[in-house]
Design a protein around this motif. Structure first.
Motif, PDB file in Angstrom:
ATOM      1  N   ASN A 112      65.206  21.020  67.079  1.00 31.64           N
ATOM      2  CA  ASN A 112      65.913  20.630  65.855  1.00 31.64           C
ATOM      3  C   ASN A 112      67.405  20.583  66.166  1.00 31.64           C
ATOM      4  OD1 ASN A 112      66.994  20.204  63.349  1.00 31.64           O
ATOM      5  ND2 ASN A 112      65.938  21.885  62.332  1.00 31.64           N
ATOM      6  N   THR A 113      67.947  19.396  66.306  1.00 33.79           N
ATOM      7  CA  THR A 113      69.363  19.254  66.665  1.00 33.79           C
ATOM      8  C   THR A 113      70.289  19.744  65.560  1.00 33.79           C
ATOM      9  OG1 THR A 113      69.471  16.983  65.829  1.00 33.79           O
ATOM     10  CG2 THR A 113      68.834  17.279  68.129  1.00 33.79           C
ATOM     11  N   ASN A 114      69.813  19.738  64.306  1.00 33.02           N
ATOM     12  CA  ASN A 114      70.655  20.163  63.192  1.00 33.02           C
ATOM     13  C   ASN A 114      70.915  21.665  63.181  1.00 33.02           C
ATOM     14  OD1 ASN A 114      70.659  17.917  60.410  1.00 33.02           O
ATOM     15  ND2 ASN A 114      70.163  17.390  62.518  1.00 33.02           N
ATOM     16  N   ASP A 115      70.168  22.418  64.003  1.00 32.26           N
ATOM     17  CA  ASP A 115      70.439  23.852  64.142  1.00 32.26           C
ATOM     18  C   ASP A 115      71.769  24.118  64.835  1.00 32.26           C
ATOM     19  OD1 ASP A 115      68.071  24.501  62.908  1.00 32.26           O
ATOM     20  OD2 ASP A 115      66.965  24.866  64.769  1.00 32.26           O
ATOM     21  N   VAL A 129      67.385  12.498  51.974  1.00 36.24           N
ATOM     22  CA  VAL A 129      67.438  12.958  53.357  1.00 36.24           C
ATOM     23  C   VAL A 129      67.536  14.477  53.371  1.00 36.24           C
ATOM     24  CG1 VAL A 129      68.567  10.844  54.161  1.00 36.24           C
ATOM     25  CG2 VAL A 129      69.957  12.798  53.515  1.00 36.24           C
ATOM     26  N   PHE A 130      67.180  15.066  54.494  1.00 37.02           N
ATOM     27  CA  PHE A 130      67.237  16.528  54.633  1.00 37.02           C
ATOM     28  C   PHE A 130      67.887  16.935  55.946  1.00 37.02           C
ATOM     29  CE2 PHE A 130      63.048  14.837  55.710  1.00 37.02           C
ATOM     30  CZ  PHE A 130      62.938  15.200  57.050  1.00 37.02           C
ATOM     31  N   ALA A 131      68.372  15.961  56.727  1.00 30.50           N
ATOM     32  CA  ALA A 131      68.979  16.275  58.023  1.00 30.50           C
ATOM     33  C   ALA A 131      69.936  15.169  58.415  1.00 30.50           C
ATOM     34  CB  ALA A 131      67.902  16.439  59.094  1.00 30.50           C
ATOM     35  N   LEU A 132      70.870  15.516  59.271  1.00 31.07           N
ATOM     36  CA  LEU A 132      71.756  14.516  59.859  1.00 31.07           C
ATOM     37  C   LEU A 132      70.954  13.752  60.921  1.00 31.07           C
ATOM     38  CD1 LEU A 132      74.754  14.007  59.216  1.00 31.07           C
ATOM     39  CD2 LEU A 132      75.324  15.199  61.327  1.00 31.07           C
ATOM     40  N   PRO A 133      70.864  12.429  60.819  1.00 34.03           N
ATOM     41  CA  PRO A 133      69.980  11.672  61.709  1.00 34.03           C
ATOM     42  C   PRO A 133      70.550  11.489  63.111  1.00 34.03           C
ATOM     43  CG  PRO A 133      71.137  10.171  60.276  1.00 34.03           C
ATOM     44  CD  PRO A 133      71.536  11.560  59.840  1.00 34.03           C
ATOM     45  N   ILE A 134      69.664  11.416  64.079  1.00 35.35           N
ATOM     46  CA  ILE A 134      70.042  11.070  65.449  1.00 35.35           C
ATOM     47  C   ILE A 134      70.311   9.570  65.508  1.00 35.35           C
ATOM     48  CG2 ILE A 134      69.222  10.955  67.837  1.00 35.35           C
ATOM     49  CD1 ILE A 134      67.534  13.458  67.218  1.00 35.35           C
ATOM     50  N   THR A 135      71.427   9.189  66.106  1.00 36.08           N
ATOM     51  CA  THR A 135      71.757   7.767  66.251  1.00 36.08           C
ATOM     52  C   THR A 135      71.556   7.263  67.675  1.00 36.08           C
ATOM     53  OG1 THR A 135      74.082   8.349  66.575  1.00 36.08           O
ATOM     54  CG2 THR A 135      73.392   7.778  64.339  1.00 36.08           C
ATOM     55  N   ASP A 136      71.513   8.168  68.648  1.00 39.68           N
ATOM     56  CA  ASP A 136      71.246   7.744  70.023  1.00 39.68           C
ATOM     57  C   ASP A 136      70.762   8.948  70.824  1.00 39.68           C
ATOM     58  OD1 ASP A 136      70.984   6.174  72.253  1.00 39.68           O
ATOM     59  OD2 ASP A 136      73.121   6.044  72.694  1.00 39.68           O
TER      60      ASP A 136
END
Length: 366
Positions: free
Chosen positions: A214-217, A238-245
């Protein structure tokens, strides 16, 4: 979206309708042939928008001898390693992802969910339909053995199909809760990144998840909540900041994973032990508001004003970020505006209230 890819000793990246080369010392723009105008039903020129001529995506062959460039107007150009045009053709719908096979055939995925195979050695360039999704395909990857092609889409699905007979499905890797933006295959592991902020690791042969990150951690809750409020105003939940790359690089001991998150000014860098599947957080790398990156033994960052570098030494990306070159304003890079994250989400839609009002109206008529 701006992408960075390696072609021999050069780093290539796209900006609008330009393809730009960085060779370590300087940067220059490739003189691409002007894309053809869109044609209407009568075959006459019909220019809709200057953005129709922007590059939608590009891909470099495994032997670095060919480059495929796709434009928003549905035209695809094939160039050699010296950036000379070899041929061009028109696809049915705008391309969303491409990948070369070892025999230099081209896998082309489009924004309606279809995936085609083009044999570049054929004069006719007749597309062969390989498989289809019910929504836009966001990435395509071919395993090293070339027995399987892996595709992911806006509907949270990852499909593993046999290649080239891709109507035979090997497995589905299910678990992401938002669009799956990227899939990579390294050391026989499938790595996927999603708009739910998760990186998942899979055994792609049976579709079983091996590990999850979980990158949002690793970011501040305030940034996540601010993004939630912004998207909620657009009727998107939404519930998390999305991965863009997501970019990956494999060494003998580790698989390194670089992650950029929407609106976040730092790159997240992780290492994966491919045997134990233990994921370690390496570091935050502060770059600034907008950037694209390429990950190998030199971690390169492209910003609006320069190209930066962080070197891998003794299994660690150490030291300070170095400025390799300043970018002339003539290249007119627009990194932030090139990624419209709202297009990837499904909007909330509630028709219950409308149904109740219609029902009340019917009851009054009785």
């Amino acid at each position: 979206m701006v992408s960075l890819k390696k072609c021999r000793d050069n780093i290539l990246f796209n900006s609008g309708k330009k393809l730009i080369i960085f060779n370590g010392d300087n940067i220059k723009t490739v003189n691409l042939p002007e894309p053809a105008h869109n044609l209407d039903k009568r075959g006459e020129k019909n220019v809709k928008d200057i953005n129709d001529f922007n590059i939608s995506c590009f891909s470099v062959s495994r032997d670095h001898k060919f480059i495929a460039i796709s434009f928003e107007n549905k035209e695809v150009m094939i160039m050699n390693e010296y950036f000379e045009l070899l041929r061009k053709f028109v696809v049915a719908r705008t391309t969303s992802a491409m990948s070369f096979t070892s025999s230099n055939s081209l896998i082309v995925a489009d924004k309606t969910g279809d995936v085609f195979l083009y044999d570049l050695k054929e004069d006719a360039m007749t597309p062969v339909l390989m498989l289809g999704h019910l929504s836009v395909v966001l990435d395509v990857a071919l395993t090293d053995c070339e027995k399987y092609v892996i595709t992911c889409d806006r509907d949270e699905k990852i499909r593993v199909s046999k290649f080239p007979n891709s109507y035979n499905i090997q497995s589905f890797c299910l678990g992401h809760e938002k669009f799956v933006l990227s899939v990579k295959v390294l050391q026989n592991k499938l790595i996927s990144a999603s708009g739910d902020g998760m990186v998942r690791f899979w055994n792609y042969l049976d579709g079983k998840q091996l590990a999850v990150l979980n990158t949002n951690d690793y970011i501040n809750d305030h940034i996540i909540n601010q993004f939630k409020d912004e998207m909620n105003s657009q009727d998107v939940e939404v519930f998390a900041l999305p991965i863009t790359d997501m970019q990956c690089f494999s060494t003998e001991n580790y698989i390194y994973i670089g992650i950029s998150l929407f609106g976040y000014q730092k790159l997240l860098l992780f290492s994966l032990n491919p045997v134990s599947l233990k994921v370690n957080f390496c570091k935050h790398v502060y770059i600034g508001e907008s950037f694209s990156f390429y990950l190998d033994d030199n971690l390169l960052f492209l910003t609006k004003t320069n190209i930066l570098c962080l070197k891998l030494e003794n299994d660690n990306y150490k030291g300070e970020v170095q400025n390799l070159i300043d970018i002339d304003d003539v290249h007119d890079l627009h990194l932030k505006s090139a990624f419209d994250i709202g297009l990837f989400y499904k909007k909330k839609f509630d028709n219950v209230e409308e149904y109740i009002e219609r029902k009340k109206a019917r009851l009054k008529l009785k």
